[in-house]
Design a protein around this motif. Structure first.
Motif, PDB file in Angstrom:
ATOM      1  N   MET A  50       0.832  -1.185   0.000  1.00  0.00           N
ATOM      2  CA  MET A  50       0.000   0.000   0.000  1.00  0.00           C
ATOM      3  C   MET A  50       0.883   1.257   0.000  1.00  0.00           C
ATOM      4  O   MET A  50       1.903   1.304   0.659  1.00  0.00           O
ATOM      5  N   SER A  51       0.464   2.253  -0.738  1.00  0.00           N
ATOM      6  CA  SER A  51       1.230   3.497  -0.851  1.00  0.00           C
ATOM      7  C   SER A  51       1.102   4.338   0.406  1.00  0.00           C
ATOM      8  O   SER A  51       0.043   4.403   1.013  1.00  0.00           O
ATOM      9  N   LYS A  52       2.205   4.975   0.760  1.00  0.00           N
ATOM     10  CA  LYS A  52       2.150   5.991   1.826  1.00  0.00           C
ATOM     11  C   LYS A  52       1.673   7.277   1.185  1.00  0.00           C
ATOM     12  O   LYS A  52       2.049   7.596   0.059  1.00  0.00           O
ATOM     13  N   ARG A  53       0.834   8.015   1.916  1.00  0.00           N
ATOM     14  CA  ARG A  53       0.339   9.299   1.428  1.00  0.00           C
ATOM     15  C   ARG A  53       0.918  10.420   2.261  1.00  0.00           C
ATOM     16  O   ARG A  53       1.075  10.288   3.469  1.00  0.00           O
ATOM     17  N   ALA A  54       1.195  11.511   1.576  1.00  0.00           N
ATOM     18  CA  ALA A  54       1.656  12.718   2.254  1.00  0.00           C
ATOM     19  C   ALA A  54       1.041  13.909   1.528  1.00  0.00           C
ATOM     20  O   ALA A  54       0.539  13.771   0.410  1.00  0.00           O
ATOM     21  N   ALA A  55       1.077  15.055   2.189  1.00  0.00           N
ATOM     22  CA  ALA A  55       0.521  16.258   1.578  1.00  0.00           C
ATOM     23  C   ALA A  55       1.241  17.483   2.124  1.00  0.00           C
ATOM     24  O   ALA A  55       1.777  17.459   3.238  1.00  0.00           O
ATOM     25  N   GLY A  56       1.234  18.544   1.321  1.00  0.00           N
ATOM     26  CA  GLY A  56       1.880  19.773   1.748  1.00  0.00           C
ATOM     27  C   GLY A  56       1.569  20.926   0.823  1.00  0.00           C
ATOM     28  O   GLY A  56       0.735  20.813  -0.082  1.00  0.00           O
ATOM     29  N   PHE A  57       2.255  22.027   1.061  1.00  0.00           N
ATOM     30  CA  PHE A  57       2.100  23.228   0.241  1.00  0.00           C
ATOM     31  C   PHE A  57       3.443  23.630  -0.347  1.00  0.00           C
ATOM     32  O   PHE A  57       4.469  23.585   0.344  1.00  0.00           O
ATOM     33  N   VAL A  58       3.416  24.033  -1.604  1.00  0.00           N
ATOM     34  CA  VAL A  58       4.548  24.720  -2.212  1.00  0.00           C
ATOM     35  C   VAL A  58       4.264  26.197  -1.958  1.00  0.00           C
ATOM     36  O   VAL A  58       3.327  26.765  -2.518  1.00  0.00           O
ATOM     37  N   ILE A  59       5.042  26.789  -1.054  1.00  0.00           N
ATOM     38  CA  ILE A  59       4.799  28.165  -0.619  1.00  0.00           C
ATOM     39  C   ILE A  59       5.706  29.109  -1.398  1.00  0.00           C
ATOM     40  O   ILE A  59       6.904  28.848  -1.554  1.00  0.00           O
ATOM     41  N   PHE A  60       5.117  30.206  -1.876  1.00  0.00           N
ATOM     42  CA  PHE A  60       5.904  31.224  -2.540  1.00  0.00           C
ATOM     43  C   PHE A  60       5.579  32.590  -1.967  1.00  0.00           C
ATOM     44  O   PHE A  60       4.580  32.775  -1.276  1.00  0.00           O
ATOM     45  N   ARG A  61       6.477  33.532  -2.232  1.00  0.00           N
ATOM     46  CA  ARG A  61       6.247  34.921  -1.843  1.00  0.00           C
ATOM     47  C   ARG A  61       6.671  35.812  -3.009  1.00  0.00           C
ATOM     48  O   ARG A  61       7.479  35.426  -3.845  1.00  0.00           O
ATOM     49  N   ARG A  62       6.098  36.995  -3.012  1.00  0.00           N
ATOM     50  CA  ARG A  62       6.471  38.012  -3.997  1.00  0.00           C
ATOM     51  C   ARG A  62       7.316  39.035  -3.248  1.00  0.00           C
ATOM     52  O   ARG A  62       6.843  39.669  -2.313  1.00  0.00           O
ATOM     53  N   LEU A  63       8.577  39.155  -3.663  1.00  0.00           N
ATOM     54  CA  LEU A  63       9.495  40.067  -2.991  1.00  0.00           C
ATOM     55  C   LEU A  63      10.309  40.806  -4.047  1.00  0.00           C
ATOM     56  O   LEU A  63      10.992  40.167  -4.856  1.00  0.00           O
ATOM     57  N   CYS A  64      10.217  42.133  -4.046  1.00  0.00           N
ATOM     58  CA  CYS A  64      10.956  42.960  -5.017  1.00  0.00           C
ATOM     59  C   CYS A  64      10.710  42.482  -6.455  1.00  0.00           C
ATOM     60  O   CYS A  64      11.650  42.260  -7.218  1.00  0.00           O
ATOM     61  N   ASP A  65       9.460  42.310  -6.805  1.00  0.00           N
ATOM     62  CA  ASP A  65       9.073  41.861  -8.149  1.00  0.00           C
ATOM     63  C   ASP A  65       9.650  40.502  -8.527  1.00  0.00           C
ATOM     64  O   ASP A  65       9.853  40.204  -9.697  1.00  0.00           O
ATOM     65  N   GLN A  66       9.955  39.694  -7.538  1.00  0.00           N
ATOM     66  CA  GLN A  66      10.479  38.354  -7.795  1.00  0.00           C
ATOM     67  C   GLN A  66       9.620  37.328  -7.074  1.00  0.00           C
ATOM     68  O   GLN A  66       9.153  37.565  -5.966  1.00  0.00           O
ATOM     69  N   ILE A  67       9.419  36.195  -7.736  1.00  0.00           N
ATOM     70  CA  ILE A  67       8.733  35.057  -7.108  1.00  0.00           C
ATOM     71  C   ILE A  67       9.806  34.187  -6.460  1.00  0.00           C
ATOM     72  O   ILE A  67      10.769  33.791  -7.123  1.00  0.00           O
ATOM     73  N   GLN A  68       9.634  33.902  -5.155  1.00  0.00           N
ATOM     74  CA  GLN A  68      10.574  33.043  -4.444  1.00  0.00           C
ATOM     75  C   GLN A  68       9.817  31.903  -3.786  1.00  0.00           C
ATOM     76  O   GLN A  68       8.731  32.114  -3.231  1.00  0.00           O
ATOM     77  N   PHE A  69      10.406  30.722  -3.833  1.00  0.00           N
ATOM     78  CA  PHE A  69       9.811  29.521  -3.252  1.00  0.00           C
ATOM     79  C   PHE A  69      10.525  29.160  -1.953  1.00  0.00           C
ATOM     80  O   PHE A  69      11.750  29.269  -1.852  1.00  0.00           O
ATOM     81  N   LEU A  70       9.744  28.696  -0.976  1.00  0.00           N
ATOM     82  CA  LEU A  70      10.302  28.263   0.304  1.00  0.00           C
ATOM     83  C   LEU A  70      10.680  26.789   0.226  1.00  0.00           C
ATOM     84  O   LEU A  70       9.854  25.940  -0.113  1.00  0.00           O
ATOM     85  N   LEU A  71      11.937  26.505   0.553  1.00  0.00           N
ATOM     86  CA  LEU A  71      12.399  25.122   0.619  1.00  0.00           C
ATOM     87  C   LEU A  71      13.049  24.884   1.974  1.00  0.00           C
ATOM     88  O   LEU A  71      13.724  25.758   2.519  1.00  0.00           O
ATOM     89  N   LEU A  72      12.804  23.694   2.513  1.00  0.00           N
ATOM     90  CA  LEU A  72      13.316  23.296   3.820  1.00  0.00           C
ATOM     91  C   LEU A  72      14.281  22.128   3.640  1.00  0.00           C
ATOM     92  O   LEU A  72      14.020  21.221   2.854  1.00  0.00           O
ATOM     93  N   ARG A  73      15.370  22.136   4.398  1.00  0.00           N
ATOM     94  CA  ARG A  73      16.349  21.049   4.321  1.00  0.00           C
ATOM     95  C   ARG A  73      16.103  20.062   5.450  1.00  0.00           C
ATOM     96  O   ARG A  73      16.130  20.424   6.630  1.00  0.00           O
ATOM     97  N   ALA A  74      15.877  18.819   5.082  1.00  0.00           N
ATOM     98  CA  ALA A  74      15.590  17.765   6.059  1.00  0.00           C
ATOM     99  C   ALA A  74      16.780  17.540   6.985  1.00  0.00           C
ATOM    100  O   ALA A  74      17.937  17.653   6.573  1.00  0.00           O
ATOM    101  N   SER A  75      16.480  17.212   8.230  1.00  0.00           N
ATOM    102  CA  SER A  75      17.530  16.947   9.224  1.00  0.00           C
ATOM    103  C   SER A  75      17.826  15.454   9.322  1.00  0.00           C
ATOM    104  O   SER A  75      18.388  15.000  10.299  1.00  0.00           O
ATOM    105  N   TYR A  76      17.442  14.699   8.296  1.00  0.00           N
ATOM    106  CA  TYR A  76      17.608  13.243   8.322  1.00  0.00           C
ATOM    107  C   TYR A  76      17.868  12.732   6.906  1.00  0.00           C
ATOM    108  O   TYR A  76      17.712  13.465   5.923  1.00  0.00           O
ATOM    109  N   GLY A  77      18.237  11.467   6.820  1.00  0.00           N
ATOM    110  CA  GLY A  77      18.413  10.809   5.519  1.00  0.00           C
ATOM    111  C   GLY A  77      19.447  11.498   4.658  1.00  0.00           C
ATOM    112  O   GLY A  77      20.578  11.721   5.077  1.00  0.00           O
TER     113      GLY A  77
END
Length: 140
Positions: free
Chosen positions: A1-28
């Protein structure tokens, strides 16, 4: 059976630029990704995305403009087991509000599209960032 996960790709508008939030895992492999996590029993994907984003980045639904029509599902294997991850696009209302990281992550970065695609590494994540970027550009 497949594991399910869900989340958001979060972005912001800063100085006329689109920026995406990325997090670095503390494992693996210490990979970079958008906030996401496993679906708990009895929980729907959207509720999981909200909970995990609050836990991992400190952003609540009130901090975000969520584009519910922008859902994207990734299917891949982790340790030879199938995994399904559902993401929605979300814009940070206050581009200056810093995330609050949980102990599941060691660092965070706000990056423009091309750098975000480079750092996530995986082709499906790169395609998702590109897809959501095009969605944002078409919404203007």
């Amino acid at each position: 059976m497949s594991k399910r996960a869900a989340g958001f790709v979060i972005f912001r508008r800063l100085c006329d630029q689109i920026q995406f939030l990325l997090l670095r895992a503390s494992y693996g492999t210490y990979h970079w990704s958008a906030p996401k996590g496993h679906v708990d029993p009895g929980e729907d994907d959207f509720t999981t995305a909200l909970r995990e984003t609050q836990e991992e980045a400190g952003y609540s639904e009130n901090d975000l403009i969520i584009y519910k029509d922008s859902c994207m599902t990734l299917n891949y294997n982790v340790n030879n087991k199938p995994k399904i991850v559902v993401y929605w696009l979300a814009e940070l209302k206050d581009p200056q509000k810093a995330p609050t990281l949980s102990d599941e992550h060691t660092e965070m970065k706000w990056l423009p599209k091309d750098q975000a695609k480079e750092i996530v590494g995986f082709a499906d994540n790169q395609q998702m960032i590109e897809h959501f970027y095009q969605y944002i550009m078409n919404k203007k």
